[in-house]
Design a protein around this motif. Structure first.
Motif, PDB file in Angstrom:
ATOM      1  N   MET A 159       0.776  -1.128  -0.143  1.00  0.00           N
ATOM      2  CA  MET A 159       0.045  -0.032   0.137  1.00  0.00           C
ATOM      3  C   MET A 159       0.831   1.459   0.175  1.00  0.00           C
ATOM      4  O   MET A 159       0.513   2.342  -0.572  1.00  0.00           O
ATOM      5  CB  MET A 159      -0.855   0.054   1.201  1.00  0.00           C
ATOM      6  CG  MET A 159      -2.057  -1.070   1.194  1.00  0.00           C
ATOM      7  SD  MET A 159      -2.857  -1.342   2.612  1.00  0.00           S
ATOM      8  CE  MET A 159      -3.653   0.060   3.049  1.00  0.00           C
ATOM      9  N   ALA A 160       1.973   1.230   0.596  1.00  0.00           N
ATOM     10  CA  ALA A 160       3.031   2.144   0.500  1.00  0.00           C
ATOM     11  C   ALA A 160       3.564   2.557  -0.782  1.00  0.00           C
ATOM     12  O   ALA A 160       3.484   3.751  -1.284  1.00  0.00           O
ATOM     13  CB  ALA A 160       4.265   2.021   1.480  1.00  0.00           C
ATOM     14  N   ALA A 161       3.625   1.516  -1.438  1.00  0.00           N
ATOM     15  CA  ALA A 161       4.131   1.628  -2.879  1.00  0.00           C
ATOM     16  C   ALA A 161       2.960   2.065  -3.820  1.00  0.00           C
ATOM     17  O   ALA A 161       3.322   3.171  -4.648  1.00  0.00           O
ATOM     18  CB  ALA A 161       4.707   0.183  -3.426  1.00  0.00           C
ATOM     19  N   HIS A 162       1.746   1.755  -3.583  1.00  0.00           N
ATOM     20  CA  HIS A 162       0.646   2.380  -4.383  1.00  0.00           C
ATOM     21  C   HIS A 162       0.569   3.739  -3.996  1.00  0.00           C
ATOM     22  O   HIS A 162       0.189   4.674  -4.975  1.00  0.00           O
ATOM     23  CB  HIS A 162      -0.379   1.377  -4.131  1.00  0.00           C
ATOM     24  CG  HIS A 162      -1.757   1.792  -5.067  1.00  0.00           C
ATOM     25  ND1 HIS A 162      -2.633   2.666  -4.400  1.00  0.00           N
ATOM     26  CD2 HIS A 162      -2.151   1.541  -6.067  1.00  0.00           C
ATOM     27  CE1 HIS A 162      -3.644   2.797  -5.620  1.00  0.00           C
ATOM     28  NE2 HIS A 162      -3.000   2.115  -6.371  1.00  0.00           N
ATOM     29  N   ALA A 163       0.445   4.226  -2.640  1.00  0.00           N
ATOM     30  CA  ALA A 163       0.633   5.491  -2.279  1.00  0.00           C
ATOM     31  C   ALA A 163       1.718   6.518  -3.075  1.00  0.00           C
ATOM     32  O   ALA A 163       1.233   7.351  -3.451  1.00  0.00           O
ATOM     33  CB  ALA A 163       0.661   5.686  -0.813  1.00  0.00           C
ATOM     34  N   CYS A 164       2.882   5.801  -3.088  1.00  0.00           N
ATOM     35  CA  CYS A 164       3.889   6.469  -3.830  1.00  0.00           C
ATOM     36  C   CYS A 164       3.426   6.824  -5.188  1.00  0.00           C
ATOM     37  O   CYS A 164       3.427   7.982  -5.766  1.00  0.00           O
ATOM     38  CB  CYS A 164       5.199   5.769  -3.790  1.00  0.00           C
ATOM     39  SG  CYS A 164       6.586   6.453  -4.518  1.00  0.00           S
ATOM     40  N   LEU A 165       3.051   6.011  -5.854  1.00  0.00           N
ATOM     41  CA  LEU A 165       2.697   6.048  -7.166  1.00  0.00           C
ATOM     42  C   LEU A 165       1.606   6.853  -7.355  1.00  0.00           C
ATOM     43  O   LEU A 165       1.527   7.904  -8.243  1.00  0.00           O
ATOM     44  CB  LEU A 165       2.195   4.773  -7.990  1.00  0.00           C
ATOM     45  CG  LEU A 165       3.159   3.332  -8.023  1.00  0.00           C
ATOM     46  CD1 LEU A 165       2.612   2.289  -8.501  1.00  0.00           C
ATOM     47  CD2 LEU A 165       4.316   3.862  -8.846  1.00  0.00           C
ATOM     48  N   ARG A 215       0.930  14.634  -8.978  1.00  0.00           N
ATOM     49  CA  ARG A 215       1.661  15.658  -9.271  1.00  0.00           C
ATOM     50  C   ARG A 215       1.870  15.937 -10.661  1.00  0.00           C
ATOM     51  O   ARG A 215       2.131  17.129 -10.980  1.00  0.00           O
ATOM     52  CB  ARG A 215       3.012  15.376  -8.398  1.00  0.00           C
ATOM     53  CG  ARG A 215       4.033  16.634  -8.384  1.00  0.00           C
ATOM     54  CD  ARG A 215       5.154  16.246  -7.656  1.00  0.00           C
ATOM     55  NE  ARG A 215       4.908  15.962  -6.276  1.00  0.00           N
ATOM     56  CZ  ARG A 215       5.705  15.052  -5.353  1.00  0.00           C
ATOM     57  NH1 ARG A 215       6.516  14.461  -5.609  1.00  0.00           N
ATOM     58  NH2 ARG A 215       5.113  15.051  -4.164  1.00  0.00           N
ATOM     59  N   GLU A 216       2.304  14.937 -11.310  1.00  0.00           N
ATOM     60  CA  GLU A 216       2.378  14.930 -12.958  1.00  0.00           C
ATOM     61  C   GLU A 216       0.794  15.440 -13.224  1.00  0.00           C
ATOM     62  O   GLU A 216       1.239  16.356 -14.377  1.00  0.00           O
ATOM     63  CB  GLU A 216       2.744  13.615 -13.248  1.00  0.00           C
ATOM     64  CG  GLU A 216       3.955  13.084 -12.904  1.00  0.00           C
ATOM     65  CD  GLU A 216       4.264  11.657 -13.521  1.00  0.00           C
ATOM     66  OE1 GLU A 216       3.337  11.186 -13.993  1.00  0.00           O
ATOM     67  OE2 GLU A 216       5.494  11.274 -13.345  1.00  0.00           O
TER      68      GLU A 216
END
Length: 394
Positions: free
Chosen positions: A358-364, A370-371
């Motif tokens: 979930m941390a990885a998904h939050a990062c994405l 932002r993009e």
């Protein structure tokens, strides 16, 4: 290739920044480094993200470090998840947002993985051994991602304490229904001041009159799916079945609206609402909402809403439709972040893997938001995140 490398550096930098938020949760350097390596592996363009492929991606000589991270080293996955959620709130928090409750299954072999049992799996389309995770997601204008998770333990487990102990399930962890789990996660979100305006869930959760009443007493607005056999208080009778409220409703009361895009384009239905429970505070309203299939008008589903007076049908449709977006979260988290690629059997190991995925998904999700704000990202579906790592020349 230079552009891909530059993009990879941006994504790797964002992942390190998120990792820095919770490094203090680990007492030693090895688990700190292993957690970052594990998340990088979960985000890497690997066909399968199982133990050995993640070990190879991390450059470890064997699986011991990852095994210790998930199963043996002492760290609190709930505390790490709190830090991840704080990052999500900081970057994506929306006071007009929606909290969405749903569950998803994870196919597993054998009988020793915590909570596993044979049941019908929507993922597989047949009866299989599977674990069930109950999740809480938040959806706002800047992005949407998962913010809480709990492993469901059926009575076939909680009634067998020896089996529980073998899977690392403490004696004080008792059986609770998925609705009770969902209530606990929403209460925690409220207590931790996660910004949102609405709560929604499918009929397995929304059918609970007790939970709807609890949300109303806390003045939490909600649009909850329910079954046609649910009953409500109306002008005419106590406990009136919701499916009877729309018989003979004038045609002009039905509005054809899209409640969001699906895999095959806009999800268009005919919608109508009927006010119920007329004895309430002046600034609040209760509605039963019907959603009717355009091509098969005999197929009607229902929602019960508690909301401010003046809330439009279109806004209620938007909230009801946001529930389907959680399917995208699960799909993206499984495809891009290895949510379902794990080889742990113990209760703590499941929660630790889910937390880091979930941390990885939050990062994405934060990077994509932002993009989009800077105009660098195309408006493609959220399930098609670009890879944070450059492709091989092979």
């Amino acid at each position: 290739m230079g552009g891909e490398l530059a993009e990879a550096r941006v994504w790797a930098g964002e992942l390190r920044a998120l990792h820095e938020r919770f490094v203090h949760r680990f007492s030693r350097s090895e688990p700190r480094e292993s957690a970052l390596a594990y998340m990088r592996g979960l985000m890497a363009p690997l066909e399968r993200k199982n133990g050995w492929t993640l070990v190879e991606e991390a450059g470890h000589g064997g699986p011991d470090r990852i095994h210790r991270l998930l199963n043996r080293i002492d760290w609190d996955a709930d505390e790490v998840l709190d830090d991840v959620r704080d990052c999500v709130v900081e970057h994506l928090g929306d006071p007009e947002g929606v909290l969405i409750v749903d569950d998803t299954g994870f196919l597993k072999k054998g009988v020793r993985s915590a909570g596993v049992q044979r049941k019908y799996s929507g993922t597989a389309g047949r009866t299989e051994n599977s674990q069930i995770g109950v999740f809480l997601a938040c959806a706002g204008r800047r992005g949407r991602t998962l913010i809480d998770r709990r492993l469901y333990l059926p009575t076939s487990w909680t009634d067998d304490r020896e089996r529980c102990r073998a899977a690392g399930i403490a004696d004080d962890i008792a059986f609770e229904t998925k609705v009770v789990t969902a209530k606990a996660m929403v209460r925690k979100a409220i207590a931790d001041q996660v910004p949102f305006r609405w709560v929604t869930a499918n009929a397995a959760y929304g059918f609970s009159e007790g939970w709807r009443s609890e949300l109303e007493q806390a003045d939490v607005f909600h649009v909850m799916a329910t079954t046609r056999h649910d009953t409500v208080v109306t002008h005419w009778a106590m406990d009136h079945p919701v499916h009877d409220l729309f018989n003979g409703l004038p045609r002009q009361k039905w509005k054809r609206r899209s409640c969001g895009n699906g895999a095959h384009g806009p999800r268009v239905f005919d919608w109508a609402r009927v006010e119920v429970r007329p004895w309430h505070r002046e600034d609040r309203r209760h509605w039963v909402i019907a959603r009717r299939s355009v091509s098969r008008p005999q197929e009607i589903s229902y929602h019960i809403a508690y909301c401010p007076a003046g809330t439009t049908l279109d806004e209620l449709i938007h909230v009801a439709g946001s529930r389907w977006t959680v399917e995208e979260y699960f799909q993206t988290a499984k495809q891009e972040c290895g949510l379902d690629d794990y080889q742990v059997r113990r209760y703590d190991g499941w929660h630790r893997h889910m937390t880091l995925a979930m941390a990885a998904h939050a990062c994405l999700t934060v990077l994509r938001a932002r993009e989009l704000e800077t105009g660098k990202a195309e408006t493609d579906p959220p399930s098609s995140y670009p890879s944070p790592f450059p492709k091989s020349d092979d």
